[in-house]
Design an enzyme around this catalytic site. Structure first.
Site, PDB file in Angstrom:
ATOM      1  N   GLU A 248     -17.749  27.713   0.795  1.00 23.73           N
ATOM      2  CA  GLU A 248     -17.230  28.867   0.607  1.00 23.73           C
ATOM      3  C   GLU A 248     -18.358  30.205   0.567  1.00 23.73           C
ATOM      4  O   GLU A 248     -18.234  31.150   1.023  1.00 23.73           O
ATOM      5  CB  GLU A 248     -16.489  29.229  -0.600  1.00 23.73           C
ATOM      6  CG  GLU A 248     -15.033  28.269  -0.495  1.00 23.73           C
ATOM      7  CD  GLU A 248     -14.295  28.823   0.481  1.00 23.73           C
ATOM      8  OE1 GLU A 248     -13.979  29.937   0.854  1.00 23.73           O
ATOM      9  OE2 GLU A 248     -13.271  28.045   1.225  1.00 23.73           O
TER      10      GLU A 248
ATOM     11  N   TYR B  64     -12.503  35.149  -5.222  1.00 16.46           N
ATOM     12  CA  TYR B  64     -12.072  34.374  -4.023  1.00 16.46           C
ATOM     13  C   TYR B  64     -12.545  32.939  -3.964  1.00 16.46           C
ATOM     14  O   TYR B  64     -11.688  32.024  -3.616  1.00 16.46           O
ATOM     15  CB  TYR B  64     -12.547  35.173  -2.694  1.00 16.46           C
ATOM     16  CG  TYR B  64     -12.196  34.696  -1.426  1.00 16.46           C
ATOM     17  CD1 TYR B  64     -11.080  35.178  -0.557  1.00 16.46           C
ATOM     18  CD2 TYR B  64     -12.900  33.781  -0.962  1.00 16.46           C
ATOM     19  CE1 TYR B  64     -10.690  34.647   0.314  1.00 16.46           C
ATOM     20  CE2 TYR B  64     -12.632  32.782   0.108  1.00 16.46           C
ATOM     21  CZ  TYR B  64     -11.274  33.312   0.781  1.00 16.46           C
ATOM     22  OH  TYR B  64     -10.788  32.825   2.005  1.00 16.46           O
TER      23      TYR B  64
ATOM     24  N   ASP C 272      -3.863  39.423   3.094  1.00 19.75           N
ATOM     25  CA  ASP C 272      -3.557  40.335   3.994  1.00 19.75           C
ATOM     26  C   ASP C 272      -4.290  40.320   5.573  1.00 19.75           C
ATOM     27  O   ASP C 272      -4.253  41.100   6.175  1.00 19.75           O
ATOM     28  CB  ASP C 272      -4.030  41.716   3.429  1.00 19.75           C
ATOM     29  CG  ASP C 272      -5.352  41.642   2.703  1.00 19.75           C
ATOM     30  OD1 ASP C 272      -6.176  40.588   2.822  1.00 19.75           O
ATOM     31  OD2 ASP C 272      -5.724  42.771   2.371  1.00 19.75           O
TER      32      ASP C 272
END
Ligand code: SF4
Length: 454
Positions: free
Chosen positions: A73, A156, A176
């Site tokens: 990540e 996140y 989004d």
């Protein structure tokens, strides 16, 4: 397809009520009802089951290793998946566990990261691993709250680790990225993000959103993408012209005669141009332990840990002009601009600055006696490198030195190395370009198949 087993729970009723409220201001069509949201989730997971990319940090059967999810990540922030795949595998060979990473030095970590760019990520990864060993038994916690306490882990990354590695039903911000919600407000999206996460497969759901956003519903949405999209049936904007859906900004402009047309408008970041002189010092020592006898040795020094490219190795260089005058660059030969004296040093009254004077300035506290310089040759090739907001034009000089031990600082922040060692020290992409321009045999890419950026 998942059934909507939780329908009727207080949470669901609450959401339904809020959705109706949002419906009053939502502009692209009727809002989804809960039954529709359930089908949408099922459709995306079905697509993911068939199309998910096989990535080294993903395990389809069994739960992924939290440490591997953490590293992937962090690497994926601002870097393409294809590049990360190569770096990730090598990283895991070198630092297979969180404890192995925590025991490494910053230099070792930067060396492994070199070429991947945005080096602060590597330093924060190391800081996070060390913090976890000191405060959390060398294990990653499973809850969002605890994960967010780890240095360098934001909302996140915490969401990704909690959902993918620990199966927690938490969303990753970034819903989004899919146009299917286009026009929905921020508050609505936040509600939707939590509601949509599949209770049984939260990690798969978050990864499916990521995959669809980077392979089908991309910001530059291409013609025909919607036909292949598993969410087409639910998408309120799929019928609109593609220019209206693309997430790059656009504006309505009068173009020639006739009706106004929509034109894509790409915002331009302000980029400052700098002129830099870089010096590749070369010595052919027969007494050095580096490389084979007679092999050329190159002088490199380590940048301070803070700031751009902190902790990486470089050749001596100096910014000669911090803001190149574009008009002057076009009107005058580059060499003339390059000879403009800088503010830091007294130069001869005639204003002409020689390359050896620039070299002395670039070496800062290190003193190189003039007799040790055998020759200074300017590379015919000027190096160009773009950082996020700075474009550097770099004049490269190859400086032949009589003997390497005239230049050493004994502090460990500079050294002479062979071309073989150079391939392994932490060099930025910019420095690799400089060294190649001076004739040092280095490949363009650190690892085959990567397209590094920094
Ligand atoms: S139908 Fe088209 S615009 Fe809508 S989510 Fe799919 S790819 Fe994006």
């Amino acid at each position: 397809m998942k059934s909507d087993g939780a329908r009727g729970s207080p949470v669901r009723r609450d959401l339904k009520c809020k959705l109706k409220k949002e419906n009053e201001t939502y502009s692209t069509g009727t809002i989804w009802d809960l039954e529709e949201l359930g089908r949408l989730r099922g459709a995306l997971l079905q697509w993911y089951d068939a199309e998910a990319r096989q990535l080294p940090w993903r395990q389809r059967n069994g739960r992924p290793d939290p440490y591997q999810v953490y590293v992937s990540e962090v690497m994926l922030q601002q870097t393409r998946v294809s590049t990360v795949m190569v770096y990730f595998s090598r990283w895991m060979e070198r630092f297979p566990t969180l404890r192995a990473l925590a025991a490494a030095t910053e230099e070792e970590v930067l060396q492994q990261w070199a070429g991947l760019g945005y080096y602060r990520r590597a330093r924060m990864l190391l800081a996070g691993a060390q913090w976890l060993v000191a405060h959390h038994g060398g294990e990653l916690p499973s809850s969002m709250e605890e994960l967010k306490r780890v240095p360098g882990i934001g909302v996140y990354t915490a969401g990704a680790i909690a959902s993918i590695a620990f199966g927690k039903r938490v969303p990753c911000p970034g819903l989004d990225r899919l146009n299917v919600w286009k026009g929905a407000g921020k508050r609505y999206l936040e509600m939707l993000a939590t509601e949509l996460v599949d209770p049984e497969r939260p990690g798969d759901w978050n990864q499916a959103v990521f995959d669809l956003g980077s392979s089908v519903c991309t910001p530059q949405l291409t013609q025909g993408a919607c036909e292949a999209c598993p969410l087409r049936e639910f998408c309120k904007v799929a019928h609109l012209p593609i220019e209206a859906i693309q997430r790059v900004p656009y504006s309505v402009t009068e173009v020639g005669e006739g009706a106004p047309r929509m034109q894509r408008h790409m915002p331009r970041a302000r980029v400052r141009r700098e002129l830099v002189h870089a010096f590749v010092l070369v010595a052919n020592d027969s007494n050095s332990n580096e490389g084979k006898q007679g092999d050329p040795l190159y002088f490199v020094r380590r940048r301070a840990s803070d700031g751009l490219l902190g902790g990486l190795w470089e050749v001596p260089n100096i910014v000669v002009n911090h803001s190149i005058d574009e008009e002057r660059m076009h009107a005058e030969p580059l060499g003339q601009v390059a000879r403009t004296p800088s503010m830091h040093r007294q130069y001869p009254a005639n204003g002409v600055v020689t390359a050896s004077e620039r070299l002395a300035e670039a070496l800062a506290d290190l003193v190189l006696p003039p007799w040790a310089i055998v020759s200074i040759t300017q590379s015919p090739q000027m190096v160009r490198h773009l950082f996020t907001h700075i474009r550097q034009d770099i004049l490269v000089f190859r400086v032949q030195i009589a003997i390497s031990n005239v230049l050493s600082d004994h502090t460990g922040t500079s050294r002479w190395v062979s071309a073989t060692t150079l391939r392994d020290v932490g060099l930025s992409t910019q420095m690799r370009k400089v060294l190649r321009a001076a004739g040092v045999p280095l490949s363009r890419k650190r690892f085959a198949g990567t397209d590094p950026k920094d």
